[in-house]
Design an enzyme around this catalytic site. Structure first.
Site, PDB file in Angstrom:
ATOM      1  N   HIS A   1      86.904  37.313  47.120  1.00  0.00           N
ATOM      2  CA  HIS A   1      86.503  35.608  47.571  1.00  0.00           C
ATOM      3  C   HIS A   1      86.007  35.094  46.204  1.00  0.00           C
ATOM      4  O   HIS A   1      86.474  33.979  46.436  1.00  0.00           O
ATOM      5  CB  HIS A   1      84.956  36.045  48.452  1.00  0.00           C
ATOM      6  CG  HIS A   1      84.392  35.007  48.977  1.00  0.00           C
ATOM      7  ND1 HIS A   1      84.440  34.206  49.935  1.00  0.00           N
ATOM      8  CD2 HIS A   1      83.356  33.870  48.069  1.00  0.00           C
ATOM      9  CE1 HIS A   1      83.551  33.214  50.174  1.00  0.00           C
ATOM     10  NE2 HIS A   1      83.193  32.924  48.834  1.00  0.00           N
ATOM     11  N   GLU A   2      85.332  35.456  45.331  1.00  0.00           N
ATOM     12  CA  GLU A   2      84.958  34.686  44.067  1.00  0.00           C
ATOM     13  C   GLU A   2      86.296  34.573  43.416  1.00  0.00           C
ATOM     14  O   GLU A   2      86.388  33.556  42.788  1.00  0.00           O
ATOM     15  CB  GLU A   2      84.108  35.497  43.341  1.00  0.00           C
ATOM     16  CG  GLU A   2      82.890  35.873  44.043  1.00  0.00           C
ATOM     17  CD  GLU A   2      82.083  34.644  44.365  1.00  0.00           C
ATOM     18  OE1 GLU A   2      82.273  33.303  43.970  1.00  0.00           O
ATOM     19  OE2 GLU A   2      81.490  34.669  45.712  1.00  0.00           O
TER      20      GLU A   2
ATOM     21  N   HIS B   1      87.837  31.453  44.360  1.00  0.00           N
ATOM     22  CA  HIS B   1      87.078  30.088  43.853  1.00  0.00           C
ATOM     23  C   HIS B   1      87.586  29.817  42.469  1.00  0.00           C
ATOM     24  O   HIS B   1      87.959  28.961  42.136  1.00  0.00           O
ATOM     25  CB  HIS B   1      85.628  30.163  44.087  1.00  0.00           C
ATOM     26  CG  HIS B   1      85.059  30.340  45.288  1.00  0.00           C
ATOM     27  ND1 HIS B   1      85.338  29.245  46.147  1.00  0.00           N
ATOM     28  CD2 HIS B   1      84.274  31.082  45.974  1.00  0.00           C
ATOM     29  CE1 HIS B   1      84.601  29.489  47.311  1.00  0.00           C
ATOM     30  NE2 HIS B   1      83.898  30.366  46.905  1.00  0.00           N
TER      31      HIS B   1
ATOM     32  N   GLU C   1      84.427  27.558  51.671  1.00  0.00           N
ATOM     33  CA  GLU C   1      84.005  29.047  52.093  1.00  0.00           C
ATOM     34  C   GLU C   1      84.799  29.915  52.845  1.00  0.00           C
ATOM     35  O   GLU C   1      85.223  31.017  52.795  1.00  0.00           O
ATOM     36  CB  GLU C   1      82.708  29.153  52.591  1.00  0.00           C
ATOM     37  CG  GLU C   1      81.615  28.748  51.252  1.00  0.00           C
ATOM     38  CD  GLU C   1      81.561  29.528  50.099  1.00  0.00           C
ATOM     39  OE1 GLU C   1      81.546  30.627  50.190  1.00  0.00           O
ATOM     40  OE2 GLU C   1      81.570  28.815  49.052  1.00  0.00           O
TER      41      GLU C   1
END
Length: 641
Positions: A167-168, A171, A253
């Site tokens: 997930h990070e 980003h 998100e």
């Protein structure tokens, strides 16, 4: 949507952020103008200037200066990138050579994902918080850091931790980090109005009048009322700040969750992490004083807010796991303990596993083709992670230990630059190391050199990327000395070959920008304006990478991807030198993200034309990608079929 499209969209989102910022400042100006006019209208000496254009101009200039300078100041303090954000949240860097099993597991996962996605391995910071949360921060992938809480590494198993890290990384790859840092600066300027109002309220009592000075008493009351008014207006700014955060963050998100599933091919990983947050009493709450201004950066909701920066956790889980029953596990007393099998064959933490498998799955073979590697930039899959793990496993544990601490990492880089053919040049390089480096460097470099002899091109580049976190621990002076030694080693034979050039480009991309001033990652120039430079890059690939075959067909295959002109000819050998290539790539960094994708796709067509990727072609492609700031998953030399 790939890396290049995400980067292009991130550039457009910056314009949207500026629009929101302008609207917020306009509303603050209107409120201040009304406040000033109301109070001035109550005094007979100032009634002539109320609701007046001159007063409006003065307040507009004052508001613009206050908010603008406040934003610029905050952005300037964040110039250091993700490191500054992590330290402001109480994070401490995890040493790359740590002996803690849970920290090793985390670094192992981050290392695999960075190599799989073609980004520099980010430094990792640990926050002593009991909750489960994480964030990625930085201006670009080159100076990104990842922060995790103690609860994150204590409560999550490997699959769940991998889901959070995926997930990070989304980003990092999607350009969200730069937007998030700018958002901190913008909101600081808006909220400065409230800070000034609070300051006026604090000093008003000290200016209150006594019997001797009734004028000062009137001034004190005026300051108190003005302070209350500005504080109220400041909270209007906070209202808009919450709106801006929610508008920028919430959909990103959902996208990052979906990207994490694609990256890991394991929906239960990230959904399991979200479920554990739901069952933990601390949840994802962050206690650090600066948590509120960074709330939009976190994996989970870090602070309570009127405008949530994240979708509800139940909604996020159901998007990933539609069959979820709605219950959360009791996470308070659960702790995950890494088993030894989590490290075997992953990153050499327990040494080599012995025999590395020689066969590659069809999925791995496809992912390492040049065209597929470029198409998957910013969208790595589990096949990329699996291949990255295999590359790390096939590297000796002694080398992996070296690149995970600053002294050894420098020596490995030096060893990569040693001449393997000419003994005279090699002796000259060792003499240089004895003169310019600290005691023991030459001996350690020689040990590393003997371990590097059997490594493939992709393993060597992977080692450079793995060395980044350790080399980041160098001081600016130490890095300057290291970079100076690299330049002297390269110049020892009075020529620059393609491997040295590409290695230097990767070092500058992965490390140089962490120590230099922040610069723009992408430009706004089209391929049409830099077509001669694109022709030179493709010509260099065709001239040096075809192993004796005629270069014209492969050049034409590549050039057809960026131009329909039939009159473009292959540059001569003399024009396809390393110096000319370096100058061309430096100019090509000004291309837009989508134009960079077109250039790399043209390069891949040139490479793929003869059905195989040579070591030289891989080196040139790696150097070009690093030079124009684009992530490139591992590309394997050899037959493409």
């Amino acid at each position: 949507m790939d890396f290049f499209e995400h980067q292009d969209k991130a550039r457009r989102n910056t314009g949207l952020l500026i629009l929101y910022f302008g609207l917020a400042v306009l509303c603050i100006f209107g409120a201040l103008f009304c406040l000033a006019s109301y109070f001035l209208s109550r005094d007979p000496y100032t009634t002539k200037i109320v609701w007046d254009l001159g007063l409006a101009v003065q307040i507009a200039l004052g508001t613009g200066l206050l908010v603008g300078l406040g934003s610029l100041y905050k952005i300037a303090t964040l110039n250091g990138g993700g490191k500054v954000v992590a330290e402001s949240l109480g994070g401490n860097p995890i040493y790359p050579g740590t002996d803690d099993p849970k920290e090793k597991r985390l670094l192992n996962i981050v290392e695999e994902m960075a190599i799989a996605s073609g980004t520099p391995v980010p430094s990792v910071y640990l926050m002593e918080e009991k909750s489960i949360n994480a964030f990625a921060a930085g201006h670009s992938p080159e100076n990104a850091v990842i922060g995790v809480t103690r609860g994150c590494i204590d409560k999550l198993n490997r699959d769940q931790l991998q889901g959070v890290m995926a997930h990070e990384f989304s980003h990092i790859l999607n350009g969200d980090m730069r937007m998030n840092i700018r958002l901190i600066g913008v909101l600081h300027g808006i909220l400065l109005i409230a800070g000034l109002g609070y300051f006026l309220m604090r000093i008003a009592p000290y200016l209150g009048g006594g019997r001797r000075n009734r004028d000062s008493g009137g001034l004190g009351i005026a300051l108190l009322v003005t302070g209350i008014g500005m504080l109220a207006i400041g909270y209007v700014g906070a209202f808009f700040g919450g709106l801006i955060k929610a508008a920028v963050s919430r959909q990103r998100e959902f996208l990052a969750d979906a990207s994490a599933v694609q990256f890991t091919r394991n929906p239960q990983g990230i959904s399991g992490a979200l479920k554990k947050i739901g069952g933990l009493s601390e949840g994802s709450r962050i206690e650090a004083p600066k948590a509120n201004e960074c709330s939009h950066m976190f994996f989970g909701t870090s602070v309570a807010s009127l405008f949530a920066t994240h979708p509800k956790i139940e909604k996020r889980i159901r998007r990933i796991d539609p069959n979820w029953k709605g219950s959360f596990p009791g996470s308070n007393n659960q702790a995950e303990h890494p088993g030894t099998t989590e490290f075997v064959g992953a990153a050499g933490f327990l040494g080599d596993t012995g025999k590395a498998t020689k066969s590659k799955s069809k999925a791995e073979t496809e992912t390492t083709r040049p065209q597929n590697a470029i198409r998957s930039a910013g969208n790595p899959t589990q096949a990329h992670v699996k291949h990255a793990r295999k590359v790390i496993t096939k590297t000796s544990s002694a080398l992996l230990d070296q690149v995970r601490e600053p002294f050894g990492a420098r020596c490995v880089i030096f060893a990569l630059l040693l001449d393997g053919v000419d003994k005279v040049v090699r002796d000259k390089q060792f003499a240089l190391l004895l003169r310019q480096t600290e005691r023991g460097s030459a001996e350690e470099t020689e040990k590393a050199s003997s371990r590097l002899s059997d490594l493939s091109c992709e393993q060597k580049f992977a080692l450079v990327e793995m060395a980044a976190p350790a080399l980041t621990l160098l001081s600016p002076g130490q890095y300057a000395a290291f970079r100076n030694t690299v330049e002297h080693l390269v110049a020892a034979d009075n020529r620059l070959d393609l491997f040295e050039w590409s290695l230097r480009k990767v070092i500058d991309h992965d490390l140089g920008r962490r120590f230099s001033k922040r610069h723009s990652q992408h430009g706004s120039t089209s391929i049409r304006r830099l077509l001669p430079d694109c022709i030179l890059v493709l010509g260099t690939l065709a001239r040096h990478g075809q192993n004796g075959m005629a270069p014209e067909p492969s050049f034409n295959a590549g050039i057809s991807a960026i131009s329909r002109s039939k009159t473009l000819s292959l540059p001569s050998v003399e024009k396809c030198g390393v110096a000319q290539l370096n100058e061309a790539v430096t100019r090509l960094e000004r291309l837009t993200p989508l134009e960079k994708r077109s250039l790399l796709e043209a390069c891949s067509r040139t490479i793929d034309f003869d059905g195989k990727a040579t070591e030289v072609e891989v080196q040139i492609l790696r150097g070009v990608a690093a030079g124009i700031s684009c992530p490139l998953p591992l590309v394997v030399a050899g037959s493409i079929d």
